[in-house]
Design a protein around this motif. Structure first.
Motif, PDB file in Angstrom:
ATOM      1  N   ASN A 228       0.844  -1.201   0.000  1.00 29.13           N
ATOM      2  CA  ASN A 228       0.000   0.000   0.000  1.00 29.13           C
ATOM      3  C   ASN A 228       0.874   1.245   0.000  1.00 29.13           C
ATOM      4  OD1 ASN A 228      -2.818  -1.077   0.338  1.00 29.13           O
ATOM      5  ND2 ASN A 228      -1.867  -2.001   2.138  1.00 29.13           N
ATOM      6  N   ILE A 229       0.549   2.176  -0.880  1.00 33.79           N
ATOM      7  CA  ILE A 229       1.279   3.438  -0.968  1.00 33.79           C
ATOM      8  C   ILE A 229       0.280   4.579  -0.843  1.00 33.79           C
ATOM      9  CG2 ILE A 229       2.779   4.884  -2.388  1.00 33.79           C
ATOM     10  CD1 ILE A 229       3.580   2.267  -3.872  1.00 33.79           C
ATOM     11  N   ASP A 230       0.500   5.460   0.139  1.00 35.80           N
ATOM     12  CA  ASP A 230      -0.344   6.632   0.352  1.00 35.80           C
ATOM     13  C   ASP A 230       0.508   7.886   0.218  1.00 35.80           C
ATOM     14  OD1 ASP A 230      -3.160   5.676   1.395  1.00 35.80           O
ATOM     15  OD2 ASP A 230      -1.664   4.376   2.325  1.00 35.80           O
ATOM     16  N   VAL A 231      -0.061   8.879  -0.467  1.00 37.09           N
ATOM     17  CA  VAL A 231       0.674  10.114  -0.745  1.00 37.09           C
ATOM     18  C   VAL A 231      -0.206  11.311  -0.398  1.00 37.09           C
ATOM     19  CG1 VAL A 231       1.823  11.489  -2.509  1.00 37.09           C
ATOM     20  CG2 VAL A 231       1.938   8.998  -2.621  1.00 37.09           C
ATOM     21  N   ILE A 232       0.417  12.326   0.214  1.00 39.05           N
ATOM     22  CA  ILE A 232      -0.217  13.633   0.414  1.00 39.05           C
ATOM     23  C   ILE A 232       0.642  14.660  -0.307  1.00 39.05           C
ATOM     24  CG2 ILE A 232      -0.922  15.391   2.070  1.00 39.05           C
ATOM     25  CD1 ILE A 232      -1.363  13.215   4.116  1.00 39.05           C
ATOM     26  N   SER A 233       0.002  15.484  -1.139  1.00 37.96           N
ATOM     27  CA  SER A 233       0.748  16.474  -1.910  1.00 37.96           C
ATOM     28  C   SER A 233       0.053  17.828  -1.822  1.00 37.96           C
ATOM     29  CB  SER A 233       0.865  16.027  -3.371  1.00 37.96           C
ATOM     30  OG  SER A 233      -0.415  15.794  -3.928  1.00 37.96           O
ATOM     31  N   GLY A 278      -3.679  10.586  -2.337  1.00 34.15           N
ATOM     32  CA  GLY A 278      -3.722   9.506  -3.303  1.00 34.15           C
ATOM     33  C   GLY A 278      -3.361   8.182  -2.672  1.00 34.15           C
ATOM     34  N   HIS A 279      -3.888   7.099  -3.247  1.00 34.41           N
ATOM     35  CA  HIS A 279      -3.613   5.756  -2.717  1.00 34.41           C
ATOM     36  C   HIS A 279      -3.536   4.782  -3.883  1.00 34.41           C
ATOM     37  CE1 HIS A 279      -3.855   2.123  -0.250  1.00 34.41           C
ATOM     38  NE2 HIS A 279      -4.736   1.690  -1.142  1.00 34.41           N
ATOM     39  N   VAL A 280      -2.617   3.834  -3.784  1.00 30.99           N
ATOM     40  CA  VAL A 280      -2.518   2.755  -4.755  1.00 30.99           C
ATOM     41  C   VAL A 280      -1.992   1.526  -4.033  1.00 30.99           C
ATOM     42  CG1 VAL A 280      -0.145   3.281  -5.486  1.00 30.99           C
ATOM     43  CG2 VAL A 280      -1.724   2.147  -7.074  1.00 30.99           C
ATOM     44  N   ASP A 305       4.346  16.063  -0.203  1.00 28.41           N
ATOM     45  CA  ASP A 305       4.622  16.454   1.180  1.00 28.41           C
ATOM     46  C   ASP A 305       4.840  15.251   2.096  1.00 28.41           C
ATOM     47  OD1 ASP A 305       4.331  19.163   0.570  1.00 28.41           O
ATOM     48  OD2 ASP A 305       2.163  19.095   0.897  1.00 28.41           O
ATOM     49  N   TYR A 306       4.235  14.125   1.728  1.00 27.36           N
ATOM     50  CA  TYR A 306       4.255  12.993   2.670  1.00 27.36           C
ATOM     51  C   TYR A 306       4.038  11.705   1.874  1.00 27.36           C
ATOM     52  CZ  TYR A 306       2.402   9.893   6.363  1.00 27.36           C
ATOM     53  OH  TYR A 306       2.165   8.856   7.218  1.00 27.36           O
ATOM     54  N   THR A 307       4.805  10.653   2.217  1.00 28.45           N
ATOM     55  CA  THR A 307       4.663   9.347   1.574  1.00 28.45           C
ATOM     56  C   THR A 307       4.653   8.268   2.652  1.00 28.45           C
ATOM     57  OG1 THR A 307       5.898  10.148  -0.343  1.00 28.45           O
ATOM     58  CG2 THR A 307       5.580   7.777  -0.158  1.00 28.45           C
ATOM     59  N   TYR A 308       3.722   7.337   2.520  1.00 28.98           N
ATOM     60  CA  TYR A 308       3.597   6.248   3.496  1.00 28.98           C
ATOM     61  C   TYR A 308       3.610   4.917   2.752  1.00 28.98           C
ATOM     62  CZ  TYR A 308       1.532   3.175   7.029  1.00 28.98           C
ATOM     63  OH  TYR A 308       1.297   2.150   7.904  1.00 28.98           O
TER      64      TYR A 308
END
Length: 328
Positions: A228-233, A278-280, A305-308
């Motif tokens: 799982n990849i989560d992104v805040i931009s 965003g999520h993928v 700004d942020y990646t998980y």
């Protein structure tokens, strides 16, 4: 080191318990809809009963099959009166099969408050009881007896009372169907949520940047791995980002690489774009079990700004899923 990369669709990791619950839910829904059409009216009549006397109705023959025998009664009472009556059910040999006692009443009056007035009326005239179909295999006869009678003010009353009587066969009590329906619905929701949260998290890495990486021991032919990849931009983000996923084996050698599109959902404040999320995810089977490294680089990196990065193993799915098997 050669790597066998095989994409395919499989049901192997599907958890069927939510689908089974939904199937049971569908059956109960059909039963709720169909049950009113399964009953048959055997008797619908009006009978008059004198005080402290018993009146017998004509015999009826229940049919075989599902459901219960339902007896409904409704007393016709003048205002501000009450009565207690008994309904008995006899077989063809005059043996008592069942009985029920009901107190019916009807009240009305005038209310006055703060210079205003009006009328009120309340009543409880209906009685009902069901008999299990298994206890009846022959014609039955109903008998109604008026046990007590009076006025709500305490005055005695002795006059014949009319009763509307309806007997139906093959009745299914829909109250229990509705209880079962909502009970199964809760089970379906719980199992669906449990499947959605299934798996053990083995990698959980985050960074206030576009790059993140982690390593864990995981995999095996019988373990579904989900990345799982989560992104805040920020507000300058394009409609979607690209996440470059790289997987390495225990020796640090790259065994798989893929660019994943990350669609963004924009958050607005005062009519302007404030940020985006965003999520993928990607499902994998890694063979053999061992130490694997995962790294993600999100591009373009300027708005990020942020990646998980989270990796879970032992994941279950609600339906057949597309997976990629990596075998080294």
């Amino acid at each position: 080191m050669p790597v066998d990369v095989q994409p395919y669709r499989t049901r192997r990791f599907t958890d069927w318990s939510p689908l089974a619950a939904l199937g049971a839910l569908g059956i109960l829904a059909i039963a709720v809809v169909v049950s009113p059409f399964l009953s048959r009216r055997l008797l619908n009549t009006t009978v008059q009963v004198s005080p402290e006397e018993t009146t017998r109705l004509e015999a009826v023959q229940p049919r075989g099959g599902l459901g219960a025998l339902r007896i409904d009664t409704r007393a016709r009472l003048p205002k501000n009166t009450w009565l207690t009556f008994e309904v008995q059910v006899f077989d063809s040999q005059n043996n008592l099969l069942a009985s029920g006692i009901k107190q019916a009443w009807r009240e009305s009056g005038i209310w006055r408050e703060d210079g205003e007035s009006g009328t009120w009326s309340e009543q409880d005239l209906k009685g009902r009881f069901d008999i299990r179909r298994a206890s009846i295999d022959q014609p039955i006869t109903l008998a109604i007896t008026v046990l007590e009678q009076g006025r709500t003010g305490g005055q005695p009353l002795a006059q014949p009372v009319s009763f509307e009587v309806t007997v139906r066969d093959g009745v299914i009590d829909s109250r229990f169907l509705w209880v079962g329906f909502f009970g199964v619905l809760v089970i379906a929701l719980i199992t669906s949520l449990a499947v959605g949260k299934s798996g053990r998290k083995v990698v959980s890495e985050r960074a206030n940047d576009s790059d993140v990486a982690g390593r864990a021991t995981l995999g095996g032919a019988d373990k579904l791995v989900r990345v799982n990849i989560d992104v805040i931009s920020d507000e300058t983000s394009p409609r979607e980002l690209q996440a470059h996923l790289i997987i390495k084996d225990g020796y640090g050698e790259q065994i798989y690489s893929r660019r994943l599109s990350v669609p963004l959902t924009f958050r607005r404040e005062d009519g302007k774009i404030d940020s985006a999320k965003g999520h993928v995810s990607l499902d994998l089977v890694l063979e053999p079990r061992g130490s694997y490294g995962f790294s993600v680089e999100v591009m373009p990196d300027g708005p990020v700004d942020y990646t998980y990065l989270a990796v879970k193993e032992g994941v279950r799915t609600l339906q057949p899923t597309e997976i990629i098997r990596l075998r080294t």
